[in-house]
Design a protein around this motif. Structure first.
Motif, PDB file in Angstrom:
ATOM      1  N   ALA A 412       0.840  -1.202   0.000  1.00  0.00           N
ATOM      2  CA  ALA A 412       0.000   0.000   0.000  1.00  0.00           C
ATOM      3  C   ALA A 412       0.876   1.254   0.000  1.00  0.00           C
ATOM      4  O   ALA A 412       0.575   2.235  -0.679  1.00  0.00           O
ATOM      5  CB  ALA A 412      -0.917  -0.007   1.217  1.00  0.00           C
ATOM      6  N   VAL A 413       1.963   1.214   0.753  1.00  0.00           N
ATOM      7  CA  VAL A 413       2.865   2.368   0.790  1.00  0.00           C
ATOM      8  C   VAL A 413       3.494   2.579  -0.590  1.00  0.00           C
ATOM      9  O   VAL A 413       3.593   3.709  -1.080  1.00  0.00           O
ATOM     10  CB  VAL A 413       3.959   2.166   1.866  1.00  0.00           C
ATOM     11  CG1 VAL A 413       5.046   3.223   1.743  1.00  0.00           C
ATOM     12  CG2 VAL A 413       3.348   2.211   3.262  1.00  0.00           C
ATOM     13  N   GLU A 415       2.206   1.647  -3.419  1.00  0.00           N
ATOM     14  CA  GLU A 415       1.140   2.139  -4.294  1.00  0.00           C
ATOM     15  C   GLU A 415       0.921   3.638  -4.117  1.00  0.00           C
ATOM     16  O   GLU A 415       0.537   4.334  -5.043  1.00  0.00           O
ATOM     17  CB  GLU A 415      -0.177   1.395  -4.028  1.00  0.00           C
ATOM     18  CG  GLU A 415      -0.197  -0.033  -4.554  1.00  0.00           C
ATOM     19  CD  GLU A 415       0.115  -0.115  -6.050  1.00  0.00           C
ATOM     20  OE1 GLU A 415      -0.414   0.729  -6.808  1.00  0.00           O
ATOM     21  OE2 GLU A 415       0.899  -0.988  -6.450  1.00  0.00           O
ATOM     22  N   ALA A 416       1.185   4.115  -2.910  1.00  0.00           N
ATOM     23  CA  ALA A 416       1.017   5.548  -2.622  1.00  0.00           C
ATOM     24  C   ALA A 416       2.200   6.358  -3.159  1.00  0.00           C
ATOM     25  O   ALA A 416       2.260   7.564  -2.944  1.00  0.00           O
ATOM     26  CB  ALA A 416       0.858   5.762  -1.122  1.00  0.00           C
ATOM     27  N   ASP A 473      -4.972   1.080   6.701  1.00  0.00           N
ATOM     28  CA  ASP A 473      -5.343   2.004   5.622  1.00  0.00           C
ATOM     29  C   ASP A 473      -5.162   3.452   6.044  1.00  0.00           C
ATOM     30  O   ASP A 473      -4.618   4.268   5.302  1.00  0.00           O
ATOM     31  CB  ASP A 473      -6.809   1.793   5.201  1.00  0.00           C
ATOM     32  CG  ASP A 473      -6.954   0.548   4.341  1.00  0.00           C
ATOM     33  OD1 ASP A 473      -5.906  -0.006   3.931  1.00  0.00           O
ATOM     34  OD2 ASP A 473      -8.099   0.137   4.096  1.00  0.00           O
ATOM     35  N   GLN A 474      -5.609   3.742   7.254  1.00  0.00           N
ATOM     36  CA  GLN A 474      -5.479   5.110   7.746  1.00  0.00           C
ATOM     37  C   GLN A 474      -4.011   5.506   7.874  1.00  0.00           C
ATOM     38  O   GLN A 474      -3.630   6.632   7.569  1.00  0.00           O
ATOM     39  CB  GLN A 474      -6.152   5.246   9.127  1.00  0.00           C
ATOM     40  CG  GLN A 474      -7.675   5.233   9.063  1.00  0.00           C
ATOM     41  CD  GLN A 474      -8.290   5.118  10.451  1.00  0.00           C
ATOM     42  OE1 GLN A 474      -7.644   4.619  11.383  1.00  0.00           O
ATOM     43  NE2 GLN A 474      -9.520   5.574  10.595  1.00  0.00           N
ATOM     44  N   VAL A 476      -1.450   4.447   6.159  1.00  0.00           N
ATOM     45  CA  VAL A 476      -0.865   4.714   4.844  1.00  0.00           C
ATOM     46  C   VAL A 476      -1.358   6.055   4.311  1.00  0.00           C
ATOM     47  O   VAL A 476      -0.580   6.855   3.789  1.00  0.00           O
ATOM     48  CB  VAL A 476      -1.214   3.582   3.858  1.00  0.00           C
ATOM     49  CG1 VAL A 476      -0.762   3.949   2.441  1.00  0.00           C
ATOM     50  CG2 VAL A 476      -0.569   2.273   4.296  1.00  0.00           C
ATOM     51  N   THR A 477      -2.652   6.303   4.482  1.00  0.00           N
ATOM     52  CA  THR A 477      -3.212   7.566   4.004  1.00  0.00           C
ATOM     53  C   THR A 477      -2.531   8.746   4.697  1.00  0.00           C
ATOM     54  O   THR A 477      -2.160   9.736   4.069  1.00  0.00           O
ATOM     55  CB  THR A 477      -4.731   7.618   4.291  1.00  0.00           C
ATOM     56  OG1 THR A 477      -5.326   6.481   3.674  1.00  0.00           O
ATOM     57  CG2 THR A 477      -5.338   8.888   3.739  1.00  0.00           C
ATOM     58  N   LYS A 478      -2.343   8.586   5.995  1.00  0.00           N
ATOM     59  CA  LYS A 478      -1.748   9.686   6.743  1.00  0.00           C
ATOM     60  C   LYS A 478      -0.306   9.936   6.301  1.00  0.00           C
ATOM     61  O   LYS A 478       0.113  11.077   6.100  1.00  0.00           O
ATOM     62  CB  LYS A 478      -1.792   9.373   8.240  1.00  0.00           C
ATOM     63  CG  LYS A 478      -1.041  10.394   9.068  1.00  0.00           C
ATOM     64  CD  LYS A 478      -1.786  10.795  10.320  1.00  0.00           C
ATOM     65  CE  LYS A 478      -1.100  12.016  10.927  1.00  0.00           C
ATOM     66  NZ  LYS A 478      -1.417  12.230  12.334  1.00  0.00           N
ATOM     67  N   ALA A 480       0.964   9.242   3.451  1.00  0.00           N
ATOM     68  CA  ALA A 480       0.918   9.830   2.106  1.00  0.00           C
ATOM     69  C   ALA A 480       0.607  11.318   2.177  1.00  0.00           C
ATOM     70  O   ALA A 480       1.186  12.116   1.441  1.00  0.00           O
ATOM     71  CB  ALA A 480      -0.121   9.107   1.258  1.00  0.00           C
ATOM     72  N   GLN A 481      -0.285  11.697   3.079  1.00  0.00           N
ATOM     73  CA  GLN A 481      -0.620  13.119   3.232  1.00  0.00           C
ATOM     74  C   GLN A 481       0.576  13.917   3.729  1.00  0.00           C
ATOM     75  O   GLN A 481       0.853  15.018   3.266  1.00  0.00           O
ATOM     76  CB  GLN A 481      -1.777  13.287   4.227  1.00  0.00           C
ATOM     77  CG  GLN A 481      -3.136  13.005   3.615  1.00  0.00           C
ATOM     78  CD  GLN A 481      -4.232  12.876   4.665  1.00  0.00           C
ATOM     79  OE1 GLN A 481      -3.953  12.931   5.876  1.00  0.00           O
ATOM     80  NE2 GLN A 481      -5.458  12.690   4.233  1.00  0.00           N
ATOM     81  N   ALA A 484       2.840  14.500   0.904  1.00  0.00           N
ATOM     82  CA  ALA A 484       2.335  15.242  -0.247  1.00  0.00           C
ATOM     83  C   ALA A 484       2.894  16.654  -0.213  1.00  0.00           C
ATOM     84  O   ALA A 484       2.810  17.357   0.784  1.00  0.00           O
ATOM     85  CB  ALA A 484       0.805  15.276  -0.197  1.00  0.00           C
TER      86      ALA A 484
END
Length: 487
Positions: A412-413, A415-416, A473-474, A476-478, A480-481, A484
């Motif tokens: 997932a990482v 993919e991000a 999931d959270q 990885v999202t965090k 990625a944010q 960014a």
RNA sequence: CGGGGUGUGGCUCAGUCUGGUAGAGCGCCGCGUUCGGGACGCGGAGACCGAAGGUUCAAAUCCUUUCACCCCGACCA
């Protein structure tokens, strides 16, 4: 301008399959290790020779930590091999420099490390440079030197191919290994003999044009250092053997700095930040230069006590030490005149071009960044230069749920668009945490059976030590944010 | 380049003064017990003591030469 002209030096790690054959190992019990982006970067298959104890040669934090984190190995005095982890950071720094130079409209190229002595005899620097210059002789008895800088060579290239003012302005740069035979190398890569440096050279028709190039470099350098998580303060400096009239050095404040510096404390409030800049605009570049250089900030070479006291109220006067990580020069026709680098202007006159040169100490920046970003446990990489974006720590290797969760997280990482380092070793938790802290990845995801029972992993900031429990999931999202806009 | 210091398994060091043929911890390999912040037990591998000469029955240890590295200063991105 798209930063498309540089290449990535690192090839992907060898596929595990080919290593099996090479190692003569018929079987590996790991699951398939390929993702859409390449091979798993798992610690058990990586080369990261960390040291528990500090080698006796290291005196300062950055040197000590680079050795302990398995980033470098000394080859001889002031000369280092860059082990995989150190090489990754070196490449990231190099890449930021490339990107920012090209945004400023500067053109990348590459000149050789060995130069002909004849070129340096033309400028008179072959004799002037002294024993710092490493001189070698080839089998034909020709005098060569391992370049400490490239003014002569770039001037030679320029005069061979450019003859009209219509081709100006032009700024060429390269990032190449240099050698200065320091009497006393020390502090690891901060004061090595061999070092990687970005050096750029501007060619302009007039003084005013050349000063715009100077200002443009100042702006691009401010942006470059900030992307690396550094505050580098431009200070008025001495020109040294390069020669020239106008020059600023960029210094990172650090107790272990080699230069004594004096400055107005207001200057540390300044940041370039996210502001937009038009590099073509003389006014904008000039304004930034004035903003960042109008307050008193000098190295001991140019410092004058009385001026310091006149210009800065006592409560804002600071005296500190700094690491020099870059310098910009305007030196006019110092090289173009003796070497005949002229162009024809719009009146048909042959005039020598106005030049300047501009350097960033790429390899020494690693030391400077670590000096400014570490604690007792190890390095704390700024997001912009970290060798891996996030570390994944599997607390119980061999536990089916933990292994699976880690590999899913890894994918997932990736993919991000980020690069994880997965600690899949069969070490105890403490050893894994200690390694992660030492090598300084800014974010760590900790995966253990205990958390997984509740469907959570732990995301930890290396800098603050703060953790929070999130679903994979959270997490990885965090992450990625966080990244960014920082890459 | 001046002054000082250090070279002993991969790393950190002891042993050198007072010669008798090399030790510890960490790391590494094996087995077992452990397992959310650098665990523990047992077993094991690994160093001709920077190099060369010399003194001696005998040299890591004493003498000479030499090389490398580190620190302070001067110099420097």
């Amino acid at each position: 301008m798209a930063p498309d002209s540089y290449v990535s030096y690192e090839s992907p790690p060898p596929p595990i399959g080919s290593r099996r054959i090479a190692c003569g190992r018929a079987f590996r019990l790991h699951r398939p290790q390929h993702t859409s982006r390449g091979t798993f970067m798992r610690l058990s298959r990586y080369f990261l020779p960390v040291l528990k104890e500090t080698p006796s040669e290291a005196q300062i934090a950055s040197h000590r930590l680079m050795l302990r984190a398995g980033m470098i190995k000394q080859a001889s005095a002031g000369i280092y091999s860059w082990l995989p982890l150190g090489y990754r950071v070196l490449r990231r720094i190099e890449q930021i420099v490339h990107e920012e130079q090209q945004k400023a409209g500067h053109i990348p190229m590459l000149m050789p490390t060995l130069q002909s002595a004849d070129l340096w005899r033309e400028s008179g620097r072959y004799d002037a440079y002294g024993p710092e210059m490493l001189r070698v002789r080839d089998r034909q008895d020709r005098d060569l030197l391992y370049g400490p800088t490239n003014e002569e060579m770039i001037t030679d290239i320029f005069r061979s191919h450019v003859s009209s003012y219509r081709e100006l302005p032009m700024t060429l740069y390269h990032i190449q290994w240099k050698f200065r035979d320091e009497v006393r190398p020390r502090f690891g890569v901060m004061r090595g003999r061999e070092f990687l440096m970005k050096d750029g050279y501007n060619f302009d028709l007039t003084y005013e044009d050349a000063m715009h190039a100077y200002n443009r470099h100042l702006v691009s350098y401010l942006r470059t250092y900030e992307r690396m998580g550094l505050q580098a303060i431009p200070m008025r400096a001495e020109s040294g053997p390069i020669g020239g009239d106008d020059t600023h050095e960029f210094l990172v404040l650090a107790e272990t700095g080699e230069s004594e510096v004096f400055y107005d404390s207001e200057i540390t409030e300044l940041t370039f930040g996210e502001r937009k800049i038009d590099y073509e605009s003389r006014e904008e570049c000039q304004a930034v230069l004035e903003e960042f250089t109008s307050r008193y900030a000098r190295t001991d070479d140019t410092h004058v006590d009385t001026e310091f006291e006149e210009q800065v109220p006592e409560e804002r006067r600071r005296r500190a030490r700094g690491i020099e990580v870059g310098q910009i020069f305007y030196f006019g026709t110092k090289y173009s005149e003796p070497m005949g680098a002229t162009v024809v202007d719009d009146q048909g006159n042959h005039v020598p071009v106005h030049m300047g040169s501009h350097g960033i100490g790429v390899s020494r920046l690693l030391g400077a960044i670590i000096e400014a970003n570490h604690d007792d446990n190890g390095i704390i990489w700024p997001e912009g230069v970290t060798p891996f974006h996030v570390g994944i720590v599997n607390l119980k290797q061999g536990d089916e749920a933990a292994d699976l969760a880690c590999e899913q997280l890894y994918n997932a990482v990736v993919e991000a668009g980020l690069e994880p380092l997965y600690d899949d070793r069969s070490e105890r938790a403490g050893a894994k945490f200690a390694t992660m802290d030492l090598i300084g990845l800014p974010w760590r995801i900790t995966v253990g059976p205990r958390g997984l029972k509740n469907g959570v992993v732990e995301l930890t900031s290396r800098r603050t030590g703060e953790s929070e429990e999130l679903t994979p999931d959270q997490a990885v999202t965090k992450v990625a944010q966080i990244y960014a806009g920082k890459l």
